[in-house]
Scaffold this motif. Structure first.
Motif, PDB file in Angstrom:
ATOM      1  N   GLY A   1     -41.485 -59.477 -18.695  1.00 33.62           N
ATOM      2  CA  GLY A   1     -41.868 -60.714 -18.020  1.00 33.62           C
ATOM      3  C   GLY A   1     -41.768 -61.918 -18.937  1.00 33.62           C
ATOM      4  N   ILE A   2     -42.143 -61.739 -20.192  1.00 35.16           N
ATOM      5  CA  ILE A   2     -42.029 -62.844 -21.159  1.00 35.16           C
ATOM      6  C   ILE A   2     -40.568 -63.248 -21.314  1.00 35.16           C
ATOM      7  CG2 ILE A   2     -42.298 -63.472 -23.586  1.00 35.16           C
ATOM      8  CD1 ILE A   2     -44.818 -61.771 -23.653  1.00 35.16           C
ATOM      9  N   LEU A   3     -39.671 -62.264 -21.440  1.00 30.13           N
ATOM     10  CA  LEU A   3     -38.246 -62.565 -21.569  1.00 30.13           C
ATOM     11  C   LEU A   3     -37.702 -63.256 -20.321  1.00 30.13           C
ATOM     12  CD1 LEU A   3     -36.841 -59.310 -23.249  1.00 30.13           C
ATOM     13  CD2 LEU A   3     -37.311 -61.509 -24.324  1.00 30.13           C
ATOM     14  N   ALA A   4     -38.132 -62.781 -19.152  1.00 29.99           N
ATOM     15  CA  ALA A   4     -37.648 -63.366 -17.903  1.00 29.99           C
ATOM     16  C   ALA A   4     -38.182 -64.785 -17.713  1.00 29.99           C
ATOM     17  CB  ALA A   4     -38.052 -62.480 -16.721  1.00 29.99           C
ATOM     18  N   GLY A   5     -39.421 -65.004 -18.100  1.00 30.84           N
ATOM     19  CA  GLY A   5     -40.012 -66.333 -17.956  1.00 30.84           C
ATOM     20  C   GLY A   5     -39.536 -67.312 -19.006  1.00 30.84           C
ATOM     21  N   TRP A   6     -39.167 -66.794 -20.163  1.00 32.75           N
ATOM     22  CA  TRP A   6     -38.718 -67.657 -21.256  1.00 32.75           C
ATOM     23  C   TRP A   6     -37.190 -67.670 -21.261  1.00 32.75           C
ATOM     24  CZ3 TRP A   6     -42.248 -67.610 -26.113  1.00 32.75           C
ATOM     25  CH2 TRP A   6     -42.066 -68.793 -26.846  1.00 32.75           C
ATOM     26  N   SER A   7     -36.608 -68.086 -20.147  1.00 29.69           N
ATOM     27  CA  SER A   7     -35.160 -68.013 -19.987  1.00 29.69           C
ATOM     28  C   SER A   7     -34.577 -69.409 -19.808  1.00 29.69           C
ATOM     29  CB  SER A   7     -34.815 -67.099 -18.800  1.00 29.69           C
ATOM     30  OG  SER A   7     -35.508 -67.491 -17.628  1.00 29.69           O
ATOM     31  N   ILE A   8     -34.270 -69.772 -18.584  1.00 28.85           N
ATOM     32  CA  ILE A   8     -33.763 -71.107 -18.265  1.00 28.85           C
ATOM     33  C   ILE A   8     -34.637 -71.669 -17.160  1.00 28.85           C
ATOM     34  CG2 ILE A   8     -32.054 -70.250 -16.610  1.00 28.85           C
ATOM     35  CD1 ILE A   8     -30.201 -72.490 -17.601  1.00 28.85           C
ATOM     36  N   GLU A   9     -34.833 -72.973 -17.162  1.00 27.35           N
ATOM     37  CA  GLU A   9     -35.940 -73.592 -16.459  1.00 27.35           C
ATOM     38  C   GLU A   9     -36.071 -73.204 -14.986  1.00 27.35           C
ATOM     39  OE1 GLU A   9     -35.111 -75.611 -20.158  1.00 27.35           O
ATOM     40  OE2 GLU A   9     -33.830 -75.094 -18.449  1.00 27.35           O
ATOM     41  N   ASN A  10     -35.032 -73.411 -14.186  1.00 27.66           N
ATOM     42  CA  ASN A  10     -35.184 -73.141 -12.750  1.00 27.66           C
ATOM     43  C   ASN A  10     -35.404 -71.655 -12.467  1.00 27.66           C
ATOM     44  OD1 ASN A  10     -32.483 -72.701 -13.562  1.00 27.66           O
ATOM     45  ND2 ASN A  10     -31.736 -72.932 -11.472  1.00 27.66           N
ATOM     46  N   LEU A  11     -34.681 -70.800 -13.161  1.00 21.45           N
ATOM     47  CA  LEU A  11     -34.843 -69.360 -12.956  1.00 21.45           C
ATOM     48  C   LEU A  11     -36.218 -68.895 -13.414  1.00 21.45           C
ATOM     49  CD1 LEU A  11     -33.605 -66.690 -12.076  1.00 21.45           C
ATOM     50  CD2 LEU A  11     -32.598 -66.464 -14.355  1.00 21.45           C
ATOM     51  N   ALA A  12     -36.723 -69.476 -14.493  1.00 23.85           N
ATOM     52  CA  ALA A  12     -38.039 -69.086 -15.004  1.00 23.85           C
ATOM     53  C   ALA A  12     -39.140 -69.400 -13.995  1.00 23.85           C
ATOM     54  CB  ALA A  12     -38.315 -69.805 -16.323  1.00 23.85           C
ATOM     55  N   VAL A  13     -39.069 -70.575 -13.375  1.00 24.29           N
ATOM     56  CA  VAL A  13     -40.065 -70.938 -12.355  1.00 24.29           C
ATOM     57  C   VAL A  13     -39.964 -69.992 -11.156  1.00 24.29           C
ATOM     58  CG1 VAL A  13     -40.769 -72.730 -10.735  1.00 24.29           C
ATOM     59  CG2 VAL A  13     -40.144 -73.356 -13.070  1.00 24.29           C
ATOM     60  N   THR A  14     -38.744 -69.730 -10.707  1.00 25.77           N
ATOM     61  CA  THR A  14     -38.541 -68.836  -9.558  1.00 25.77           C
ATOM     62  C   THR A  14     -39.060 -67.438  -9.844  1.00 25.77           C
ATOM     63  OG1 THR A  14     -36.594 -70.090  -8.867  1.00 25.77           O
ATOM     64  CG2 THR A  14     -36.799 -67.851  -8.025  1.00 25.77           C
ATOM     65  N   VAL A  15     -38.736 -66.917 -11.009  1.00 24.92           N
ATOM     66  CA  VAL A  15     -39.170 -65.568 -11.388  1.00 24.92           C
ATOM     67  C   VAL A  15     -40.692 -65.480 -11.423  1.00 24.92           C
ATOM     68  CG1 VAL A  15     -39.310 -64.010 -13.370  1.00 24.92           C
ATOM     69  CG2 VAL A  15     -37.093 -64.851 -12.608  1.00 24.92           C
ATOM     70  N   THR A  16     -41.339 -66.470 -12.016  1.00 25.47           N
ATOM     71  CA  THR A  16     -42.800 -66.447 -12.132  1.00 25.47           C
ATOM     72  C   THR A  16     -43.464 -66.506 -10.765  1.00 25.47           C
ATOM     73  OG1 THR A  16     -42.641 -67.556 -14.288  1.00 25.47           O
ATOM     74  CG2 THR A  16     -44.781 -67.589 -13.190  1.00 25.47           C
ATOM     75  N   LEU A  17     -43.001 -67.408  -9.916  1.00 23.55           N
ATOM     76  CA  LEU A  17     -43.586 -67.519  -8.576  1.00 23.55           C
ATOM     77  C   LEU A  17     -43.348 -66.259  -7.749  1.00 23.55           C
ATOM     78  CD1 LEU A  17     -42.704 -71.221  -7.674  1.00 23.55           C
ATOM     79  CD2 LEU A  17     -44.904 -70.293  -8.424  1.00 23.55           C
ATOM     80  N   LEU A  18     -42.148 -65.666  -7.881  1.00 24.19           N
ATOM     81  CA  LEU A  18     -41.860 -64.432  -7.148  1.00 24.19           C
ATOM     82  C   LEU A  18     -42.764 -63.295  -7.604  1.00 24.19           C
ATOM     83  CD1 LEU A  18     -37.973 -64.180  -6.751  1.00 24.19           C
ATOM     84  CD2 LEU A  18     -39.696 -64.128  -4.941  1.00 24.19           C
ATOM     85  N   ALA A  19     -42.930 -63.161  -8.922  1.00 25.42           N
ATOM     86  CA  ALA A  19     -43.774 -62.083  -9.441  1.00 25.42           C
ATOM     87  C   ALA A  19     -45.214 -62.246  -8.968  1.00 25.42           C
ATOM     88  CB  ALA A  19     -43.704 -62.058 -10.966  1.00 25.42           C
ATOM     89  N   LEU A  20     -45.716 -63.475  -9.005  1.00 25.35           N
ATOM     90  CA  LEU A  20     -47.087 -63.718  -8.541  1.00 25.35           C
ATOM     91  C   LEU A  20     -47.201 -63.472  -7.037  1.00 25.35           C
ATOM     92  CD1 LEU A  20     -47.880 -66.974 -10.565  1.00 25.35           C
ATOM     93  CD2 LEU A  20     -48.932 -64.726 -10.893  1.00 25.35           C
ATOM     94  N   GLY A  21     -46.210 -63.946  -6.281  1.00 23.63           N
ATOM     95  CA  GLY A  21     -46.240 -63.757  -4.838  1.00 23.63           C
ATOM     96  C   GLY A  21     -46.161 -62.293  -4.436  1.00 23.63           C
ATOM     97  N   CYS A  22     -45.278 -61.537  -5.090  1.00 28.73           N
ATOM     98  CA  CYS A  22     -45.165 -60.102  -4.787  1.00 28.73           C
ATOM     99  C   CYS A  22     -46.445 -59.359  -5.140  1.00 28.73           C
ATOM    100  CB  CYS A  22     -43.991 -59.497  -5.555  1.00 28.73           C
ATOM    101  SG  CYS A  22     -42.377 -60.033  -4.961  1.00 28.73           S
ATOM    102  N   THR A  23     -47.086 -59.762  -6.236  1.00 27.76           N
ATOM    103  CA  THR A  23     -48.332 -59.119  -6.649  1.00 27.76           C
ATOM    104  C   THR A  23     -49.425 -59.332  -5.607  1.00 27.76           C
ATOM    105  OG1 THR A  23     -47.771 -59.428  -8.987  1.00 27.76           O
ATOM    106  CG2 THR A  23     -50.082 -59.010  -8.460  1.00 27.76           C
ATOM    107  N   LEU A  24     -49.557 -60.586  -5.140  1.00 22.62           N
ATOM    108  CA  LEU A  24     -50.576 -60.889  -4.124  1.00 22.62           C
ATOM    109  C   LEU A  24     -50.269 -60.182  -2.807  1.00 22.62           C
ATOM    110  CD1 LEU A  24     -51.078 -64.705  -4.817  1.00 22.62           C
ATOM    111  CD2 LEU A  24     -52.599 -62.817  -5.455  1.00 22.62           C
ATOM    112  N   TYR A  25     -48.996 -60.136  -2.435  1.00 25.04           N
ATOM    113  CA  TYR A  25     -48.605 -59.467  -1.188  1.00 25.04           C
ATOM    114  C   TYR A  25     -48.904 -57.971  -1.257  1.00 25.04           C
ATOM    115  CZ  TYR A  25     -45.705 -58.065   2.774  1.00 25.04           C
ATOM    116  OH  TYR A  25     -45.264 -57.540   3.957  1.00 25.04           O
ATOM    117  N   ALA A  26     -48.566 -57.363  -2.389  1.00 26.68           N
ATOM    118  CA  ALA A  26     -48.821 -55.924  -2.539  1.00 26.68           C
ATOM    119  C   ALA A  26     -50.317 -55.621  -2.521  1.00 26.68           C
ATOM    120  CB  ALA A  26     -48.190 -55.424  -3.835  1.00 26.68           C
ATOM    121  N   ARG A  27     -51.086 -56.495  -3.134  1.00 28.57           N
ATOM    122  CA  ARG A  27     -52.535 -56.279  -3.150  1.00 28.57           C
ATOM    123  C   ARG A  27     -53.105 -56.375  -1.734  1.00 28.57           C
ATOM    124  NH1 ARG A  27     -57.054 -59.719  -6.643  1.00 28.57           N
ATOM    125  NH2 ARG A  27     -58.857 -58.505  -5.926  1.00 28.57           N
TER     126      ARG A  27
END
Length: 575
Positions: free
Chosen positions: A188-214
């Motif tokens: 996750g650190i590598l994915a978030g510390w990548s390039i700006e637009n992709l990093a924001v998308t990846v972080t929001l997706l991971a958080l959203g998927c986590t909340l949805y799964a919960r």
């Protein structure tokens, strides 16, 4: 026994496909010379000292983080492999493209199985080759590929477990995988510390998927640690002191209209490169719509009746139409011009400069240079688009997708009904929407070049593959239409691939001669070198990326790296 033989066949076909993709990219990387920013990154950032150790690599990445931007992970990879040597870098870069092709295929299938669909892997690589904007700049050139290609691979890998978990949730399966807690945090650190637009998308997706799964009782601890890791990486990316230094230099006095204009230009360029992908997605949508309508289908000379027949529509038998005649005429004109000096592109260029840019007062040398640079690739890109449109026109005829049949089906089945009836269509629509939102993140950036749509383009490719992986969608394509698509794909790959290899090889030879000349001059104690201009600027649909040494980036970096005081290249001769 038959299943074992079939499995072995798929394994062998997958291995052969992967080997071919890797070998092609390795050859392209091998002949691609170092140039432009590569020379700056051969030295500890802004010191002029060549990198000679791992500590220099770390020091350079930190200097870059403080003075230029937050992409510390990609800069570290770039500096490390430049220090380790170009042959190792070439192999690693080729492996990264293969990895991206595999990951796009897996996301499309929503499965981590590697050997079941070798054809889909080949198609993923082909579509990425054709559709990624400025391919030579973002997937072959060292400084560009580490920013875009090397950012996308860990990001797509990181998102794959979330995608598979949501798929398993739909299949009423549960998987905790406690061992993945730490690996997903680090990834996750590598994915978030990548390039700006992709990093924001990846972080929001991971958080959203986590909340949805919960919410649906499928939460696993690794989902949360992965999201936290992505957030930590994003913070490290955007909080870099160098970001503010760079923004002050590039973003000063740029209002909201400039940012919106950047979005239109960047998104528009992405759509142009995605033309074959978008046409196939549109075709798949129309085929699904027609199937759900229950209308009769005439294709390849046979009449196929669906169970819900309502009325018989008129079908076009194909042949030469006014539209196809115009396309063929333009294709012939541009092809003749392309091989006889590019006089059509030159005429358009001069007309726009005289009739549009000059009256508007947009005649600064940089403006004229950028517009001329675009027009240098106009004819080869236009020929490419015309070939695709002609293939699309023929495919519609083979599939019986006439205006009448499309209109009749659309009147009976809305796009909402298509999405409700087809899980593959819903998933593809989500990927396309995700790609567009991923681009919108860049609205805050001072610039938004076409190459920055790299990850969004890969998402759109995955959307098409998801549709073609669905048996109900794939069965709608007739055998003759399938043969047409395979033939067109082979011809496009043969043309662009051969041209890219030949031109890159030519650039490699030219550049190697210059390096030898520099070394000979330095051995004689000379600090000024004179290079003949490279006149061949064809770039094979931007799959070849190389600029002459009179540009400030290559010239300044090479002068500092080789200890020169000047590099002289004759001015460009107007055609």
């Amino acid at each position: 026994m038959t299943q074992a033989n079939d499995g072995g066949h798929r394994y062998g076909a997958t291995a052969l496909t992967a080997t071919a993709i890797f070998a092609f990219m390795l050859a392209l990387n091998h002949w691609m010379p170092l140039h432009r920013d590569d020379y700056d990154y051969l030295m500890v950032w802004k010191t002029g000292v060549p990198i000679a150790s791992l500590s220099d690599v770390l020091s350079s990445a930190m200097q870059h983080y403080l003075l230029h931007g937050g992409r510390m992970v990609t800069v570290f990879c770039l500096d490390l492999f430049l220090w380790l040597g170009k042959p190792l870098f070439d192999a690693a870069n080729a492996l990264m493209f293969l990895a991206l092709s595999v990951l796009v295929m897996m996301h499309a299938r929503r499965s981590a199985a590697l050997t079941r669909t070798p054809g889909l892997l080949a198609l993923a690589a082909l579509l990425l080759w054709l559709s990624l904007p400025h391919f030579g700049e973002v997937a072959v050139w060292k400084s560009g590929s580490t920013v875009y290609l090397w950012s996308a691979v860990p990001a797509f890998l990181f998102l794959l477990p979330y995608n598979l978990t949501l798929k398993a949730l739909g299949d009423r399966q549960r998987a905790r995988h406690a061992w993945a807690i730490l690996p997903m945090f680090l990834l996750g650190i590598l994915a978030g510390w990548s390039i700006e637009n992709l990093a924001v998308t990846v972080t929001l997706l991971a958080l959203g998927c986590t909340l949805y799964a919960r919410r649906h009782g499928a939460f696993a601890p690794w989902m949360l640690t992965g999201a936290v890791g992505a957030l930590a990486g994003l913070i490290g990316l955007v909080a870099a002191p160098g970001n503010y230094v760079r923004y002050d230099a590039q973003g000063a006095d740029k209002g909201i209209l400039i940012h919106l204009g950047n979005q239109i230009a960047g998104q528009g360029e992405m759509l142009l490169y995605l033309l074959p992908v978008l046409l196939l997605i549109y075709t798949a949508y129309r085929l699904c719509q027609r199937r759900l309508s229950g209308l009769p289908v005439e294709r390849d000379g046979s009449l196929i009746l669906y169970a819900r027949k309502k009325h018989v529509a008129a079908f076009d038998k194909g042949g030469i139409t006014a539209a196809s005649a115009v396309l063929w005429s333009l294709l012939l004109l541009l092809t003749v011009s392309y091989f006889t000096g590019g006089w059509v592109a030159a005429a358009i260029r001069d007309t726009v400069i005289a009739g549009v840019l000059t009256p508007l007062g947009q005649t600064r040398p940089k403006t004229i240079f950028l517009f001329t640079n675009v027009m240098n690739g106009f004819e080869e890109m236009a020929i490419y688009w015309l070939v695709i449109l002609l293939c699309y026109h023929r495919m519609k005829a083979l599939l019986g997708l006439t205006k009448a049949s499309i209109r009749d089906a659309a009147q009976q089945v809305s796009w909402c009904e298509v999405l409700r009836a087809s899980p593959a269509a819903r998933y593809a629509a989500c990927l396309i929407g995700l790609g567009l939102c991923n681009n919108l993140v860049m609205i805050a950036a001072p610039t938004f070049p076409g190459r920055a749509t790299f990850s969004s383009t890969a998402m759109c490719v995955a959307a098409l593959l998801a549709l073609l992986n669905d048996p109900s969608v794939r069965s709608e394509f007739s055998p003759r239409a399938g043969r047409l698509l395979r033939t067109a794909a082979f011809l496009l790959l043969a043309y662009t691939g051969a041209a890219a290899l030949l031109l890159t090889h030519e650039m490699g030879i030219e550049d190697a001669a210059r390096i030898a000349q520099i070394e000979a001059a330095r051995a004689r104690g000379e600090t000024v070198v004179h290079f003949p201009r490279i006149e061949n600027t064809r770039r094979a649909l931007r799959h070849v990326y190389y600029e002459d040494w009179d540009n400030g980036v290559t010239k300044d970096g090479a002068m500092e790296y080789f200890g020169l005081t000047d590099i002289e290249v004759p001015p460009h001769r107007p055609q």
